[in-house]
Design a protein around this motif. Structure first.
Motif, PDB file in Angstrom:
ATOM      1  N   CYS A 102     -33.322 -13.512  -6.021  1.00 26.02           N
ATOM      2  CA  CYS A 102     -34.528 -14.531  -7.122  1.00 26.02           C
ATOM      3  C   CYS A 102     -33.778 -15.787  -7.247  1.00 26.02           C
ATOM      4  O   CYS A 102     -33.940 -17.139  -7.933  1.00 26.02           O
ATOM      5  N   VAL A 108     -24.359 -15.568 -13.691  1.00 27.44           N
ATOM      6  CA  VAL A 108     -25.416 -16.711 -14.216  1.00 27.44           C
ATOM      7  C   VAL A 108     -25.330 -16.961 -15.944  1.00 27.44           C
ATOM      8  O   VAL A 108     -25.247 -18.050 -15.848  1.00 27.44           O
ATOM      9  N   GLN A 160     -33.446 -16.052 -14.250  1.00 22.85           N
ATOM     10  CA  GLN A 160     -32.640 -15.736 -13.259  1.00 22.85           C
ATOM     11  C   GLN A 160     -32.612 -14.061 -13.893  1.00 22.85           C
ATOM     12  O   GLN A 160     -32.693 -13.389 -13.309  1.00 22.85           O
TER      13      GLN A 160
END
Length: 443
Positions: free
Chosen positions: A154, A420, A381
């Motif tokens: 990703c 993330v 993401q």
């Protein structure tokens, strides 16, 4: 007035209907156009058809968007020229006895390949065929291996030259070179955090990633250097040339993409992996992907124009301003909304439909659209990783061995979702991570 509703209220109804139709599985681009033309006819009459023509022409004549098919073509050529397996093998040799070497090599390969293509499905599928079986054969934990492939695949959404950033730039009116410069360090930060997580976890629990056999690690340095010189450096030089030309103003994104496409053809020919069949496949896949993106953009321009004419932004803006939020709270709320939207929707719908709703509020809260775009790129993401829709796990499941379950893959990606969020917090607390390079290069 329609059904006793004012125009702004009709705009909100149009937005709600779009979400409902997408949930029912209607084609996105044509749903956008149909809703835009339908509601626009009530608001503007026959004038809406002139607007449709103007918006379609403006999209097709947009110089910035020309770079999208060129970057996509560059990625497909590199994908089909077997360059990725050479790169993965050379990085694996270089890492040697490092804990979790195969997993870290997978992430490093994904990060490098992400700069050649922003197509998440292609990267996840390729690494799922190349690295995932290699990790399973080496006795790596299924969940860790799945998480590494999905998360690494990703990175192309964030690391330049990202197609998503091109679309955001065209939507928000932000310079694409500045967006690329702003996304570079956050992208490298996220990839580094992924690798550190894998390294620390495998060091603390070696059973997750058993050491490779000696015949795979005891390789002469001359062989390692030769592998790097023939795979890692040529691709890296090509990518840095493309990005450098953009960053330093030597070429526009479109011109740099053309250079990258030519360079990928030369590189594939140098590896003796170039054939008419592979070029033909790359052209067809590029045309298919580009057509989807362009028609989506046409539909979104029509939809967003009618939405603005109806005044649909006003009720949303009034609601947000009535909450009396601080800029920090607004950023948190906006990112939470985008995170939730990432479950049922893909990043393209989020960028072209919902980002324009936030743009007028950025000026009210005095938030830099460039900084907001980088946070969105980080946030998106999660839309590829978080259940239940999570495209990256489904891409991997489609090519994984039968004994690997979707629940194992979902379980494997969860730690990377938290990483993330950590990266987003770091970028917000230290905005220089995203803003220093654009300011240094462009003032």
């Amino acid at each position: 007035m329609l059904f006793g509703l004012s125009n702004p209220e009709l705009g909100v109804v149009m937005l709600v209907l779009f979400i409902v139709f997408i949930m029912l599985g209607f084609p996105i681009a044509f749903t956008l156009m149909a809703l835009g033309v339908g509601f626009g006819y009530w608001a503007m009459g026959d004038t809406v058809f002139s607007l449709v023509v103007q918006r379609t022409y403006s999209v097709m004549a947009n110089d910035v968007l020309v770079s999208i098919p060129l970057f996509i073509f560059m990625g497909y050529i590199i994908e089909r020229a077997n360059i990725l397996d050479r790169l993965f093998h050379s990085i694996q040799l270089a890492l040697g006895n490092v804990p979790g070497s195969l997993a870290i090599a997978t992430l490093a390969t994904c990060a490098i390949f992400a700069t050649a293509t922003g197509i998440v499905g292609a990267v996840v599928t390729l690494m799922g065929l190349l690295a995932f079986p290699a990790m399973l054969r080496a006795g790596y934990d299924v969940r860790l291996s799945a998480g590494v492939v999905c998360a690494g695949g990703c990175l192309g959404i964030l690391i330049p030259p990202s197609v998503m950033l091109i679309l955001y730039g065209a939507t928000a009116g932000v310079s694409v070179p500045k967006l690329y410069a702003g996304a570079l360090f956050p992208g490298l930060l996220l990839a580094t955090l992924y690798m550190l997580y894998v390294l620390i976890r495998c060091w603390r629990d070696p059973s997750l990633a058993p050491k490779l056999p000696k015949e795979q690690t005891d390789v002469p340095w001359t062989a390692v250097l030769w592998a790097l010189a023939t795979s890692f450096f040529p691709l890296t030089i090509l990518i840095m040339s493309v990005l450098g030309a953009i960053f330093f103003g030597l070429a526009t994104p479109t011109e740099a993409a053309a250079i990258g496409s030519l360079g990928s053809l030369i590189l594939a020919a140098a590896y003796r992996s170039l054939s008419f069949t592979k070029v033909k496949e790359s052209v067809i896949l590029t045309a298919r992907t580009s057509a989807m993106v362009c028609w989506l953009f046409v539909g979104s321009f029509i939809f967003s124009s009618i939405f603005a004419i109806l005044g649909g932004h006003e009720p949303i803006k009034n609601l947000v301003t009535a909450l009396n939020l601080s800029p920090t709270m607004f950023l948190i709320v906006a990112q939470l909304i985008i995170f939730v939207l990432g479950w049922p929707l893909e990043w393209t719908e989020i960028i072209v439909i919902f980002v324009p709703i936030f743009l007028p509020l950025l000026e009210f809260f005095k938030i830099d659209p460039l900084f907001f775009g980088i946070l969105i790129a980080l946030n998106i993401q999660t839309s590829f990783l978080s259940p239940p829709v999570a495209m990256a796990p489904f891409y991997l499941k489609g090519i994984a061995p039968p004994h690997v379950t979707i629940n194992q893959i979902f379980s494997g990606v969860m730690p990377f979702l938290w990483i993330v969020l950590v990266a987003m917090v770091l970028v917000y607390v230290f905005p220089g991570i995203a803003l220093w390079l654009p300011k240094y290069l462009y003032g």
